[in-house]
Write an enzyme that holds these catalytic residues in place. Structure first.
Site, short mmCIF file in Angstrom:
data_model
loop_
_atom_site.label_atom_id
_atom_site.label_comp_id
_atom_site.label_asym_id
_atom_site.label_seq_id
_atom_site.Cartn_x
_atom_site.Cartn_y
_atom_site.Cartn_z
CD GLU A 1 -9.87 25.11 -3.50
OE1 GLU A 1 -8.70 24.78 -3.31
OE2 GLU A 1 -10.81 24.30 -3.51
CG HIS B 1 -13.60 21.36 -2.13
ND1 HIS B 1 -13.76 20.80 -3.38
CD2 HIS B 1 -12.30 21.75 -2.04
CE1 HIS B 1 -12.60 20.84 -4.01
NE2 HIS B 1 -11.70 21.41 -3.23
P1 13P Z 1 -5.62 20.66 -7.00
O1 13P Z 1 -4.49 21.35 -6.26
O2 13P Z 1 -5.41 19.20 -7.18
O3 13P Z 1 -5.95 21.38 -8.28
O4 13P Z 1 -6.92 20.78 -6.06
C1 13P Z 1 -7.23 22.01 -5.52
C2 13P Z 1 -8.29 21.84 -4.50
O5 13P Z 1 -9.42 21.51 -4.83
C3 13P Z 1 -7.92 22.02 -3.10
O6 13P Z 1 -9.03 22.04 -2.27
#
Ligand code: 13P
Length: 253
Positions: free
Chosen positions: A165, A95
């Site tokens: 992401e 992450h």
């Molecule tokens: P948010 O949905 O709070 O932007 O976070 C996304 C995330 O990092 C999920 O792993």
């Protein structure tokens, strides 16, 4: 393929009682859905206790990380072996919030290898910090995938889930949301990297998720136009009603 909707609770909630309440409210609905697999990734300290509340395979648990060693003198670390013992089925790895703390592509590769020694599914997070006109960010994402999957067999690669992401779209400080068309383009690029990495057809079925400011208003657009098989949800997964809305949208998409 069922839609895969993963809740990343990050370092929330502060109390185990609230974690149980939130899990119960989501599980009541999620465990009945036919077209969605829901995965809740709470802080590690809650995994064991939430495991007692799991009722079926439609709503399961995951961890937000796992260390690559099985056991030993590694203060503060938790192994994939231990996570498997809690009945969790998924493990988020790489992450951006962990990369920001110093996690490297090589660490991520070691973690994925250790996770795959168990019947656990690694959810590899990739994504650029910012976008540039020269499209260097595409190279960066491609590299993150290649380096994370170094020395894995085709069979091992086929067990991985990829979550795109973009860091600039994550969290309350996100400047703007990722357009579904941009998500679609990146998903296509990820599919091409996976196809290049392996001669096998099985990589075609690797689920690709989108994460970054997902909520009940925009989730349908990612699922319909973003070329993704599911979502990785942060903030919106901490509000039971909001998260259930997302699950119901995914059930119909
Ligand atoms: P948010 O949905 O709070 O932007 O976070 C996304 C995330 O990092 C999920 O792993």
């Amino acid at each position: 393929m069922k839609k895969l909707i993963i809740a990343n609770w990050k370092m929330n909630p502060t109390r185990g009682l609230d974690a149980r309440k939130l899990f119960k409210s989501v599980n009541t609905i999620a465990s009945k859905l036919k077209n969605v697999e829901t995965v809740i990734c709470p802080p590690l300290v809650y995994l064991e206790s939430l495991g007692e509340l799991v009722t079926n395979r439609a709503c399961v648990l995951g961890s937000q990380d796992a260390f690559w060693e099985h056991a030993g003198p590694f203060t503060g670390q938790v192994s994939a072996d231990m996570i498997f013992g809690t009945k969790a089925r998924y493990v988020i790895v790489g992450h951006s919030e962990r990369r920001a703390l110093g996690e490297t592509d090589s660490d991520i590769n070691k973690k994925i290898k250790s996770i795959l020694q168990f019947p656990l599914i690694p959810v590899l997070c990739v994504g650029e910090i910012s976008r540039d006109d020269d499209h260097q960010f595409v190279k960066l994402v491609k590299n993150q995938i290649r380096l994370a999957l170094v020395d894995l067999t085709d069979e091992e690669i086929s067990r991985v889930v990829i979550a795109y992401e973009p860091v600039w779209a994550i969290g309350s400080k996100a400047k703007k949301a990722c357009e579904p068309a941009d998500c679609r383009e990146m998903s296509h690029i990820i599919k091409t990297v996976l196809a290049d990495l392996s001669n096998s057809e099985i990589t075609k079925n690797i689920p690709i998720l989108y994460g970054g400011s997902v909520n009940s208003e925009n989730s349908e657009s990612y699922l319909k136009d973003g070329l993704v098989d599911g979502l990785l949800v942060g903030r919106a997964s901490l509000d039971g009603k909001e998260f259930i809305k997302i699950l119901k949208i995914a059930e119909k998409s």
